[in-house]
Every structure is written in structure tokens, then in C-alpha cells.
Design an enzyme around this catalytic site. Structure first.
Site, PDB file in Angstrom:
ATOM      1  N   HIS B  81     -70.939  32.256-106.731  1.00 26.87           N
ATOM      2  CA  HIS B  81     -71.251  33.597-107.242  1.00 26.87           C
ATOM      3  C   HIS B  81     -70.005  34.477-107.183  1.00 26.87           C
ATOM      4  O   HIS B  81     -69.313  34.491-106.171  1.00 26.87           O
ATOM      5  CB  HIS B  81     -72.377  34.204-106.401  1.00 26.87           C
ATOM      6  CG  HIS B  81     -73.071  35.344-107.073  1.00 26.87           C
ATOM      7  ND1 HIS B  81     -72.487  36.572-107.235  1.00 26.87           N
ATOM      8  CD2 HIS B  81     -74.302  35.445-107.620  1.00 26.87           C
ATOM      9  CE1 HIS B  81     -73.340  37.380-107.858  1.00 26.87           C
ATOM     10  NE2 HIS B  81     -74.453  36.719-108.108  1.00 26.87           N
ATOM     11  N   HIS B 167     -59.320  46.088 -98.590  1.00 31.63           N
ATOM     12  CA  HIS B 167     -59.397  45.742 -97.170  1.00 31.63           C
ATOM     13  C   HIS B 167     -59.039  44.263 -97.021  1.00 31.63           C
ATOM     14  O   HIS B 167     -59.597  43.422 -97.733  1.00 31.63           O
ATOM     15  CB  HIS B 167     -60.799  46.009 -96.631  1.00 31.63           C
ATOM     16  CG  HIS B 167     -60.900  45.860 -95.155  1.00 31.63           C
ATOM     17  ND1 HIS B 167     -60.996  44.631 -94.534  1.00 31.63           N
ATOM     18  CD2 HIS B 167     -60.881  46.776 -94.156  1.00 31.63           C
ATOM     19  CE1 HIS B 167     -61.058  44.810 -93.231  1.00 31.63           C
ATOM     20  NE2 HIS B 167     -60.979  46.111 -92.963  1.00 31.63           N
ATOM     21  N   PRO B 168     -58.138  43.917 -96.110  1.00 32.06           N
ATOM     22  CA  PRO B 168     -57.613  42.541 -96.064  1.00 32.06           C
ATOM     23  C   PRO B 168     -58.674  41.455 -95.927  1.00 32.06           C
ATOM     24  O   PRO B 168     -58.536  40.380 -96.522  1.00 32.06           O
ATOM     25  CB  PRO B 168     -56.685  42.559 -94.849  1.00 32.06           C
ATOM     26  CG  PRO B 168     -56.955  43.843 -94.122  1.00 32.06           C
ATOM     27  CD  PRO B 168     -57.496  44.799 -95.123  1.00 32.06           C
ATOM     28  N   ALA B 170     -62.390  42.333 -95.811  1.00 25.07           N
ATOM     29  CA  ALA B 170     -63.708  42.746 -96.323  1.00 25.07           C
ATOM     30  C   ALA B 170     -63.681  43.123 -97.798  1.00 25.07           C
ATOM     31  O   ALA B 170     -64.735  43.374 -98.395  1.00 25.07           O
ATOM     32  CB  ALA B 170     -64.255  43.907 -95.501  1.00 25.07           C
TER      33      ALA B 170
END
Lengths: 305, 305
Positions: B81, B167-168, B170
Site C-alpha cells: 500500500h 520527519h526522519p 515518521a
């Protein structure tokens, strides 16, 4: 959570303070919710709808009956609707997590308590009836309050609970478990009352129609049309859409269109879902997939804790 | 009571302990109910359905996002997905007593908090979108996590909240208010996939059909039939029955019967009632006359106190 509904009928539809005092008894019981109530001055009668936890509902019904006994004197009661008691009839309807059998037990518990503590004769009816003749409420009520002083002496009309004498002011009461009753009317695009009467005949049980349909043909004078007016007494076994489709077919035979229909009063979620299920030909129909149903389950689990 | 629903998607569908830890964050918030959650290992993705008091739902969603940020590292994430964030998308859906406008405000409140406190870039989408190009989730997600390090530098893709850098671990997240999405499929009595494709084309918005329908034609190999698979993105404006009836008509034109249909996942009560309303031609349709709805209102008023 287990949910039982009840629609007790009281023989007072004019003195609003009396009706409020009776409804207040239900409001005062925890885990019982008053969903609706209305009074008819001509019938001199009020109908209250409550629902909630089974034991709490029984408690509320007992307290409401006690209040009705205190405030209503049937000797002075006049109204168009037939009646035999201050609290006239107490139907119990299983809504959620309660079987028919449990509901019958609840009605007997309530009947016993009313009979013994309020000294009002109690007749169990519908699913709770102790004999075939007592299943039908109108059979029990025949003769009304005034006639019951004699009727109660007949061996076949010995009460199921309580004294063998009519309570002097509160009369007698019928208590029983039954299915949810749906009032469903179909309006026909004609002023010919004979067509409404013929179609009513074709769907109602008594004249060869569906097992759980009572029907009459009426004129709606102000609209100049006619109506097939019905009570569906078990929508699980005789669903709305099946009755509707037969009425549509029969009306076509007379060249008459259906101009509309109406559901009067409350209806259980499932009764309408069954309609959607039928017309959409759903293969995986699951009433629990309805978000409000899931939410009701979740919230009520919490209330239980 | 006011009720908002949310169906946050998380980029973890294999490590069940991670999914449970995220769901636990919702369970821990009062006046929030977890209605459903499921994981797909191939997609490596989980979908959680929660509902409840609006502010409580926002609190739960923030806590769930924080937990996802802690436990999911998108640099290691593989799945079928498309995804751009550990918490990938957070739709907010007004269910009861909440307007679209209030729901949009809630999404902005949540977006701001996630942006500032978790330092994750936030894109508002659907009703909450700050520009036309951001209404469509798939437009935002194009390029996915890996591509976003470049995409975020483009002026038109400056985040609505949070830092201007991905964000690295997330990634980024989309937050927005939208209508309830109904997954509705209709099965046709033929193995001719071309017919399913043609009918899908006739109902879907993009090729001239209904405004709120997305549709594709599929083969159901094991049953030897074909399916028109749809998302109804606004059942209030494009109701189920209207889509169903057009599919039935189009199928007839090819001499093909509808053998069944299915609703996948949850559905709002009103969407099914609208179906019953249409087919029964109800004149006095009132969703509040449904006993479970009345009960939900009554119980939730009590929870409010």
C-alpha cells in the site's frame, strides 16, 4: 447490554399532572430511559415508552403502576378507548441481548409483584399467556372495567396473579411479552375506498394474508385518497417490504399507484435494515456493521461497568 | 452528545504488538470507543476505527500518532500500500451533533498539535484542505515517503503545519475532515469483465457518472462472476439506492442480472435508512423514530452529565 422496551398504557389522558407524576416514576429509576410519551384526551389515555436494563424496567413499571393506582379512579373514567385498568396493559418487548423466554420470565415477575403487592388482578397475554384464549389482549379486555366484576368470577377468567376480585379503583391489568409492533400505512392514489378494503383483505392474516398483519382500508378525506392501515405484529417473520410489494402488486391490478407510505411511531433499526437488505440484495448483511449500533454497544458496555 | 469518528491508518500490519500498543492509546482515553481495527500484512498497514466525544477523539489520535512515531521506522517499512507516514492519514468524520465546519476546526487543531509537538509535517486534506490540489489524498501521497524529501521543498507542497522537513522515521501525515466513505460492491451474473468495466464507467464521477462515486470493474475468479467495486464518498448526496438502480438498469441492457451486493466495513444508520425510505416511498421519514437511535441519544445524554 440487555435492553427491554415497554409501552405501558394508562387510563388518564386529560389531567397532565397525573401523567407527569406517572412518568416521573420511570425517570427516577437508574438505567431506565423515557423515550416518549403522549396523551389522547378523547381516548382519555396515555402511552409511555421506556427502555433500559431489564430489571430496572421492571422496577420502573411497578412504580408507575403503583402511582397510577394512587391517582386514577376507574369508576370515574370516561374515554373512547376500551380499558379495564388504571394501568391498562404493560407489554414488554425484547430489544437487545434478551431472548423471548427471558422476556416472558420478566413479565411473570412483574405480574406477580403487581398482583401481590398492589392487589390488582393480573392477566398474562401474548407470549406470556397461560392459555390460548389469553393470548389476544382484546379477548381479555372484552367487557372492560365495568364488565370485569362478573367476568372475573368465571373459572376461565381466573387471574394469573393477584386477588380473584377486581381492584375497586384500579381494575385489572394485562402484562405480557410481545414482539415490537410496527404501525405501517400505505397510501393509494385513488378515492375508491373499496380498493383499499380489498387490498387490506389481501394482506391481513384473518382473511388469508400474511400471518402477522392486521389491516383495514380507510379514507383520507382531506387528501382525497385512501389508505391501507396496518399493524405488523412481528416484523421479523412478516417483514415490511414483503407486505409493501404485495400491496403494490394488488394496487397495479386495479391500475392504482402507491403515492406514499408512513411508519407511525417508533421502529426498530433492524426492521428498516431488512428493507435495505432486500432491495439492495445484500450478501453480507450484518446489522452490527452499523456504526451507531457499534457505538450503542460500546457505550452501553461502559454504562454496565 | 457530539460524536466524531476517525479511521487513522498506520504503516504497520505485521508486528501485532506494535498495533496493540497504538490501539491501547485510544482505549486509555475516556469517552473514546474503539469500534474496530484490522491489519493487513501484505499492505503492512493497520486501520483503526474509533468514535466518541470530539475533544477526546483528538486526544486519542494525538496519543496514537505519538506512539506510532515511537514504534514505527518508515525507513525499514515495506508493503504494497502506498504510504508517506508512520501514521499515514487521519480522517475525521462527523457522525452526530457535529457540523462539517466544527469537524474541519478539529482537524486543524489536531494537525497543529502533531506538527508542533511531534515535529511531523502535516497536510490538511478533503474538507480541511488549504488549496484545491490538497483535497485529494492520493495527490498529496504521490511520491510516498521516499519521494517526499524532495517534494516537500516545492513551494506548493509546503506543509500546513510542522517543520519543512520530512520527519526522519515518521515521514509526513495527512489530516482532514471528510464524509463517511461507504465501500459498496455489486455482483453481476456474468463472467464478462468488460460489462463490469462498462457499468463502472457509467456510474463513476470521473467518466460522467455520479459526483461521489469511484468505481472499478473486477473479476471474482472463484465465483466465476464480475463485480462493480465502488467507494461512495458522500452517501448524503449520492445515495446507495440511486447508484444501485442505475447499475441494475445498465446491467439489464446487457441482459445481465444483479446476483447480489455487499457493503464492506461499517455504514452509518442513515445510509441504510435512506434506502428503506426510497423503496417504501415513506412520507414521514424521521431517523429519530428508530428506537436504537433514541436510546443512543438518551444514554449519551446521561454519559454527558
Amino acid at each position: 447490554m440487555k435492553i427491554v422496551e415497554s409501552v405501558p398504557n394508562f387510563s388518564e389522558g386529560r389531567r397532565q399532572e397525573v401523567v407527569e407524576a406517572i412518568v416521573d416514576e420511570a425517570r427516577a429509576v437508574e438505567k431506565v430511559w423515557v423515550l416518549d410519551y403522549s396523551s389522547d384526551p378523547d381516548h382519555n389515555r396515555s402511552v409511555v415508552t421506556i427502555a433500559g436494563d431489564p430489571e430496572a424496567v421492571i422496577k420502573a413499571l411497578f412504580n408507575m403502576s403503583k402511582k397510577a393506582q394512587e391517582l386514577i379512579d376507574l369508576r370515574k373514567h370516561r374515554g373512547e378507548h376500551p380499558r379495564m385498568g388504571a394501568v391498562d396493559v404493560i407489554p414488554l418487548v425484547p430489544i437487545m441481548g434478551v431472548t423471548k423466554e427471558e422476556c416472558v420470565e420478566l413479565s411473570k415477575e412483574l405480574g406477580k409483584k403487581i398482583g401481590e403487592e398492589l392487589e390488582i388482578p393480573v392477566y398474562l397475554y401474548e407470549y406470556s399467556a397461560s392459555s390460548k384464549e389469553r393470548e389476544n389482549l382484546s379477548e381479555i379486555r372484552k367487557g372492560e372495567f365495568e364488565g370485569f366484576h362478573e367476568k372475573i368470577k368465571l373459572p376461565q377468567w381466573k387471574p394469573d396473579f393477584g386477588p380473584d376480585e377486581v381492584h375497586p379503583t384500579a381494575g385489572v391489568v394485562a402484562v405480557g411479552c410481545r414482539e415490537f409492533l410496527i404501525a405501517f400505512n400505505v397510501n393509494l392514489g385513488t378515492d375508491n375506498i373499496e380498493i383499499a378494503k380489498k387490498i387490506a383483505k389481501s394482506v391481513r392474516h384473518i382473511s388469508g394474508g400474511f400471518r402477522y398483519v392486521k389491516a383495514l382500508g380507510f379514507k383520507l378525506e382531506e387528501r382525497g385518497i385512501v389508505q391501507v392501515s396496518m399493524n405488523l405484529t412481528n416484523y421479523k417473520k412478516t417483514p415490511i417490504h414483503r407486505v409493501f410489494e404485495i400491496i403494490k402488486l394488488e394496487a397495479e391490478r386495479y391500475g392504482v399507484p402507491i403515492v406514499g407510505s408512513e411508519i407511525v411511531g417508533m421502529v426498530p433499526m433492524k426492521a428498516l435494515f431488512d428493507v435495505a437488505d432486500f432491495y439492495l440484495r445484500l450478501e453480507n448483511y450484518d446489522p452490527d456493521s452499523v456504526i451507531e449500533k457499534k457505538l450503542l454497544d460500546a457505550i452501553s458496555r461502559e454504562v454496565d461497568q
